[in-house]
Design a protein around this motif. Structure first.
Motif, PDB file in Angstrom:
ATOM      1  N   PHE A 117      77.884  55.505  45.409  1.00 34.23           N
ATOM      2  CA  PHE A 117      76.552  55.894  44.949  1.00 34.23           C
ATOM      3  C   PHE A 117      76.518  57.383  44.597  1.00 34.23           C
ATOM      4  N   GLU A 118      77.143  58.212  45.434  1.00 36.31           N
ATOM      5  CA  GLU A 118      77.176  59.647  45.185  1.00 36.31           C
ATOM      6  C   GLU A 118      77.905  59.955  43.876  1.00 36.31           C
ATOM      7  N   LYS A 119      78.920  59.177  43.558  1.00 28.35           N
ATOM      8  CA  LYS A 119      79.730  59.423  42.366  1.00 28.35           C
ATOM      9  C   LYS A 119      79.051  58.931  41.094  1.00 28.35           C
ATOM     10  N   HIS A 120      78.404  57.769  41.169  1.00 30.02           N
ATOM     11  CA  HIS A 120      77.891  57.142  39.944  1.00 30.02           C
ATOM     12  C   HIS A 120      76.367  57.188  39.814  1.00 30.02           C
ATOM     13  N   GLY A 121      75.670  57.635  40.847  1.00 28.07           N
ATOM     14  CA  GLY A 121      74.227  57.786  40.754  1.00 28.07           C
ATOM     15  C   GLY A 121      73.488  56.465  40.589  1.00 28.07           C
ATOM     16  N   GLY A 122      72.377  56.509  39.842  1.00 30.54           N
ATOM     17  CA  GLY A 122      71.508  55.349  39.708  1.00 30.54           C
ATOM     18  C   GLY A 122      72.163  54.144  39.067  1.00 30.54           C
ATOM     19  N   LYS A 123      73.138  54.374  38.196  1.00 28.13           N
ATOM     20  CA  LYS A 123      73.789  53.236  37.546  1.00 28.13           C
ATOM     21  C   LYS A 123      74.572  52.385  38.537  1.00 28.13           C
ATOM     22  N   THR A 124      74.772  52.913  39.766  1.00 28.70           N
ATOM     23  CA  THR A 124      75.410  52.122  40.819  1.00 28.70           C
ATOM     24  C   THR A 124      74.660  50.821  41.038  1.00 28.70           C
ATOM     25  N   ILE A 125      73.328  50.849  40.944  1.00 29.49           N
ATOM     26  CA  ILE A 125      72.509  49.669  41.191  1.00 29.49           C
ATOM     27  C   ILE A 125      72.835  48.562  40.194  1.00 29.49           C
ATOM     28  N   VAL A 134      79.624  45.656  47.825  1.00 33.68           N
ATOM     29  CA  VAL A 134      78.914  46.826  47.297  1.00 33.68           C
ATOM     30  C   VAL A 134      77.544  46.399  46.781  1.00 33.68           C
ATOM     31  N   ARG A 135      77.487  45.192  46.209  1.00 32.37           N
ATOM     32  CA  ARG A 135      76.229  44.636  45.699  1.00 32.37           C
ATOM     33  C   ARG A 135      75.154  44.602  46.788  1.00 32.37           C
ATOM     34  N   THR A 136      75.548  44.265  48.008  1.00 32.40           N
ATOM     35  CA  THR A 136      74.589  44.132  49.099  1.00 32.40           C
ATOM     36  C   THR A 136      74.178  45.486  49.660  1.00 32.40           C
ATOM     37  N   PHE A 137      75.105  46.436  49.693  1.00 30.85           N
ATOM     38  CA  PHE A 137      74.818  47.720  50.323  1.00 30.85           C
ATOM     39  C   PHE A 137      74.186  48.738  49.371  1.00 30.85           C
ATOM     40  N   ALA A 138      74.345  48.565  48.060  1.00 26.36           N
ATOM     41  CA  ALA A 138      73.852  49.556  47.103  1.00 26.36           C
ATOM     42  C   ALA A 138      72.345  49.810  47.204  1.00 26.36           C
ATOM     43  N   PRO A 139      71.494  48.775  47.220  1.00 24.31           N
ATOM     44  CA  PRO A 139      70.055  49.060  47.331  1.00 24.31           C
ATOM     45  C   PRO A 139      69.683  49.679  48.667  1.00 24.31           C
ATOM     46  N   PHE A 140      70.392  49.309  49.718  1.00 20.60           N
ATOM     47  CA  PHE A 140      70.162  49.902  51.035  1.00 20.60           C
ATOM     48  C   PHE A 140      70.449  51.402  50.999  1.00 20.60           C
ATOM     49  N   VAL A 141      71.581  51.777  50.393  1.00 21.30           N
ATOM     50  CA  VAL A 141      71.953  53.185  50.276  1.00 21.30           C
ATOM     51  C   VAL A 141      70.967  53.932  49.381  1.00 21.30           C
ATOM     52  N   ALA A 142      70.464  53.268  48.335  1.00 21.70           N
ATOM     53  CA  ALA A 142      69.467  53.892  47.463  1.00 21.70           C
ATOM     54  C   ALA A 142      68.211  54.243  48.249  1.00 21.70           C
ATOM     55  N   GLY A 143      67.794  53.344  49.155  1.00 20.45           N
ATOM     56  CA  GLY A 143      66.639  53.624  50.001  1.00 20.45           C
ATOM     57  C   GLY A 143      66.905  54.750  50.975  1.00 20.45           C
ATOM     58  N   VAL A 144      68.094  54.759  51.568  1.00 18.24           N
ATOM     59  CA  VAL A 144      68.479  55.827  52.496  1.00 18.24           C
ATOM     60  C   VAL A 144      68.504  57.168  51.785  1.00 18.24           C
ATOM     61  N   SER A 145      68.956  57.162  50.525  1.00 15.76           N
ATOM     62  CA  SER A 145      69.133  58.399  49.761  1.00 15.76           C
ATOM     63  C   SER A 145      67.853  58.893  49.104  1.00 15.76           C
ATOM     64  N   ASP A 146      66.750  58.233  49.356  1.00 18.31           N
ATOM     65  CA  ASP A 146      65.440  58.653  48.835  1.00 18.31           C
ATOM     66  C   ASP A 146      65.349  58.614  47.314  1.00 18.31           C
ATOM     67  N   MET A 147      66.057  57.678  46.667  1.00 18.20           N
ATOM     68  CA  MET A 147      65.847  57.475  45.231  1.00 18.20           C
ATOM     69  C   MET A 147      64.409  57.027  45.018  1.00 18.20           C
ATOM     70  N   SER A 148      63.751  57.530  44.002  1.00 17.49           N
ATOM     71  CA  SER A 148      62.354  57.157  43.761  1.00 17.49           C
ATOM     72  C   SER A 148      62.259  55.660  43.490  1.00 17.49           C
ATOM     73  N   SER A 150      60.294  53.909  41.524  1.00 22.70           N
ATOM     74  CA  SER A 150      60.176  53.529  40.114  1.00 22.70           C
ATOM     75  C   SER A 150      61.542  53.571  39.425  1.00 22.70           C
ATOM     76  N   ARG A 151      62.333  54.614  39.721  1.00 24.15           N
ATOM     77  CA  ARG A 151      63.670  54.710  39.131  1.00 24.15           C
ATOM     78  C   ARG A 151      64.567  53.593  39.654  1.00 24.15           C
ATOM     79  N   PHE A 152      64.466  53.312  40.946  1.00 29.82           N
ATOM     80  CA  PHE A 152      65.251  52.238  41.530  1.00 29.82           C
ATOM     81  C   PHE A 152      64.935  50.902  40.864  1.00 29.82           C
ATOM     82  N   GLN A 153      63.660  50.613  40.665  1.00 32.44           N
ATOM     83  CA  GLN A 153      63.267  49.328  40.080  1.00 32.44           C
ATOM     84  C   GLN A 153      63.745  49.184  38.645  1.00 32.44           C
TER      85      GLN A 153
END
Length: 220
Positions: A117-125, A134-148, A150-153
């Protein structure tokens, strides 16, 4: 049917889908919704089938055992809501997930996904949709990392549509070809390898460039 039998059937549903349809009829849609939602929404169930399940479900649509448009709409909804739930869980737990010892979280998988996630940013999702675990953990990490949210969706919906449509339609077109059906596991593994290939090459290139820059700096 006891819990262990049910769990085994869920984990290997890609192999027993024909039997489930004959037993449960249209209720199979709810079973598939639950599996995709659970795999994308609950980090403890990262081992549930995903790619092969979508492919096999698409193949069964070609034999008129299920309806392809209805299946696609349902599973996109499951994938989006699953990721959203996972994001909220990660957001609620926050950064302490890296310092506390939660037995229900695979720390190795979490750390690998965090680095990804740190390397590829939002496109990781989006990319993670095609990479098991990775598919299962990516949204969890996005929440931990405080991604907005709206951007996450935005990435979440795009990834869900690409993942579900591509694999179910591929199954619909090719899933009943004998050589494909007989070698499905190998084909899926090759597909995962092709998905990971460009990412791996990119990582190697960045590592080589970093080492070259260090040598140049040391030679000055």
């Amino acid at each position: 049917m006891d819990f262990m039998q049910l769990l085994d059937m869920l984990v290997h549903v890609d192999k027993s889908l024909d039997m489930l349809i004959s037993q449960y009829g249209t209720l199979i849609y709810l079973v598939l919704f639950f599996i995709i939602f659970a795999e994308t929404g609950l980090v403890v169930l990262f081992f549930f089938p995903g790619d092969t399940l979508l492919f096999i479900a698409g193949a069964l649509c070609a034999t008129d055992q299920m309806n392809l448009p209805a299946l696609i709409a349902l599973l996109i909804t499951a994938a989006v809501t699953g990721n959203t739930t996972n994001y909220w869980i990660g957001e609620a737990i926050g950064q302490r997930v890296f310092t506390h010892n939660y037995r229900w979280i695979d720390k190795d998988a979490l750390n690998r996904t965090h680095m990804f996630f740190e390397k590829h940013g939002g496109k990781t999702i989006i990319l993670a949709r095609f990479i098991p675990v990775v598919r299962t953990f990516a949204p969890f990490v996005a929440g931990v990392s405080d991604m907005s949210f709206s951007r996450f969706q935005m990435f979440n919906i795009a990834g869900a549509v690409a993942w579900v449509v591509s694999l179910t339609v591929a199954g619909y077109i090719f899933g009943n070809v004998p050589i494909v059906r007989d070698h499905l596991t190998t084909i899926v593994m090759v597909g995962v390898g092709l998905a990971l290939g460009p990412l791996a090459l990119g990582a190697v290139w960045k590592l080589c460039r970093r080492m070259l820059n260090r040598r140049r700096a040391a030679g000055r």
